[in-house]
Structures are given as C-alpha cells and as structure tokens.
Scaffold this active site. Structure first.
Site, PDB file in Angstrom:
ATOM      1  N   GLU A 170      52.536  37.089  37.726  1.00 29.33           N
ATOM      2  CA  GLU A 170      51.165  37.439  38.102  1.00 29.33           C
ATOM      3  C   GLU A 170      50.826  36.769  39.425  1.00 29.33           C
ATOM      4  OE1 GLU A 170      48.068  37.008  35.145  1.00 29.33           O
ATOM      5  OE2 GLU A 170      46.605  36.497  36.698  1.00 29.33           O
ATOM      6  N   GLU A 175      40.013  36.357  42.855  1.00 30.41           N
ATOM      7  CA  GLU A 175      39.487  36.152  41.508  1.00 30.41           C
ATOM      8  C   GLU A 175      38.327  35.160  41.592  1.00 30.41           C
ATOM      9  OE1 GLU A 175      40.884  34.903  36.978  1.00 30.41           O
ATOM     10  OE2 GLU A 175      42.143  34.348  38.689  1.00 30.41           O
TER      11      GLU A 175
END
Length: 280
Positions: A170, A175
């Site tokens: 990932e 974010e």
C-alpha cells in the site's frame, strides 16, 4: 546512455585502432546507432490515464470502476454507493470529480470489513481499471492528482495505491484524518510502515499530491512523495512485480475521529495523471 558511453570508449582503445581507422569509424557508427536506439527505447514515456477521464461519464467509465475493488465497505463508517445509473455520491462537472459523503439516520448494519464499524454515512470510491505495476518493462511510474479535501473531524479522504493480489503493498499519496495533516504512508507489512506527515495550508484549496515510483533492484522500489511539487520524503519497499490499484475515496470516522459531521462532506479531484516509462 551509459551503454553508449561504454561502447564508444571501447572503440577508442589501441587495439581497435590497430584494426584500421576505416573499420573503426564504421563500427563506431553502427554501434552508436544501435546504442542510441536502445537508449531512446529505454526512455520512452507513455501516459496511462489523465484528466480527460473526468471529462464525461463515458470517458470515466472506460478508465475507472465504481466503489472499492472489493466492494462497498472498508475500514470506516461510510458505505460506498455509485454506478453508471447512480451519481448521488460520485459525479462529474467540468472536468472535476466530486465525491460526497452524506450522513444517514437509519440503521444500515455494520461494515463487512474489519473493524466492522456501524455504517453512519453513504459516500463514494473509485478505482482504476489499469494497474500500476513496477517491473523491468515499466520501471518508473508517476501518479498524481489535484485535490481539495475536507479536514473536519470524522472526514477521511484518500488518494492511494493498494495491492491487487494481496495487502500490503500500500502507498498513500494523500490521506487526511480529520485534521490538516497529510499522511504519506508506505506499508510493507501491517507493522512495517514508513510515514511522512506534512501540515498542509488550506487543504480545502487545490493542492497537487504526487508519487514517483522507481525500480531500484530486482525486488524493491523507491517511492518519492511530493506536495505541490515539493519533495517530502522517500520510502523503500519490496513492490516490484506487485500490481496496484489506484483509488480515490472518501471514508468517514474510523481513524479520522468521531463523531463525524452531520452536514454533507465533499472531496474534489481534477487533473489526475498516471504515466510510466516503457523499456520494451
């Protein structure tokens, strides 16, 4: 270019001179042409996906899938909705993608994904049909997007890459978890994680979030993270040969805090770009 330089230096040795100047010139020209062609081939750049994919629903649906690759639920309290006939939470306007999270007032059960939180919102997620795959053929990738994000407690917008065949790998390019701090994370395992945190001025204005991914060994890549063209950090990970989805979504609560907002919450995206080098 390194190959070309090496070969040309070799052609200047006394041994080759002894073979005759005419032979040397012909050999040099032939080797140069082949080496230059190889170097140019190694530097071929191609665009995989760009902002035109947000220009119309036809273009969008040719390049993107609705929802997460695995379905409607993930690790927060938002359940994703969207399809070619449902644009209540995922819609386009003048080249801008909007994802809207809306609070619900009824019981819709719990998320099917760990940690199985109660569903409090309807929201949207999209994922690319083309996967990012670093290997010998495609050793360098650029993934970037202009985004306007909410930072209210309970809002959890993200622009990220995750493994097609397993998790991890990932890479989180953007974010925000209920504050003005952007997290750029690389998960090698669930516990082996590198994170670069940056406080972003006015996250609700347009900012460009970018990753440059480059193959550095048979198994590993370097991921360089940027915001608005400013380098923020580099993480190394064993991602070679592992295909990755590119996802844009608006999750809610979970790691971004609770209670989340009662008003509708919006994530805006434009100028998405994915490109790569091709060696053969």
């Amino acid at each position: 270019m390194k190959l070309l330089t090496t070969l040309l230096l070799a052609l200047s040795t006394p041994f080759l001179y002894s073979c005759g100047k005419q032979w040397q010139e012909k050999a040099s020209a032939a080797v140069s042409a082949k080496s230059i062609a190889a170097a140019e081939a190694a530097e071929t750049w191609e665009t995989v996906l760009d902002g035109n994919s947000f220009a119309s629903y036809t273009a969008f649906e040719a390049a993107w899938n609705y929802l997460y690759p695995w379905g409607s639920d993930h690790n927060g309290t938002a359940r994703m909705y969207g399809s070619s006939t449902d644009h209540n939470h995922i819609y386009l306007n003048n080249g801008v993608l909007t994802i809207k999270a809306a609070k619900i007032t009824w019981d819709e059960g719990t998320s099917s994904s760990s940690p199985h939180l109660a569903i409090h919102y309807h929201s949207g997620a999209i994922n690319t049909k083309e996967h990012v795959l670093v290997n010998d053929q495609f050793p360098n990738w650029e993934v970037k997007c202009d985004l306007q994000v909410p930072t209210v407690t309970g809002s959890w917008p993200a622009f990220w890459l995750t493994g097609v065949n397993s998790w991890p790998p990932e890479s989180d390019i953007m974010e925000f978890k209920g504050s003005a701090v952007n997290w750029q994370n690389t998960f090698r395992t669930s516990s082996d994680v590198s994170s670069t945190l940056t406080t972003v001025s006015s996250p609700g204005s347009w900012h460009t979030y970018r990753a440059w991914i480059t193959k550095v060994s048979d198994t590993n890549v370097d991921i360089h993270y940027y915001i608005d063209g400013v380098w923020k950090g580099v993480h190394n990970a064993n991602f070679v040969g592992k295909p990755l989805y590119v996802i844009i979504n608006m999750q809610m609560e979970g790691s971004s805090g609770t209670p989340g907002p009662t008003a509708d919450t919006y994530l805006y995206a434009k100028n998405i770009y994915i490109g790569r080098t091709r060696t053969y």
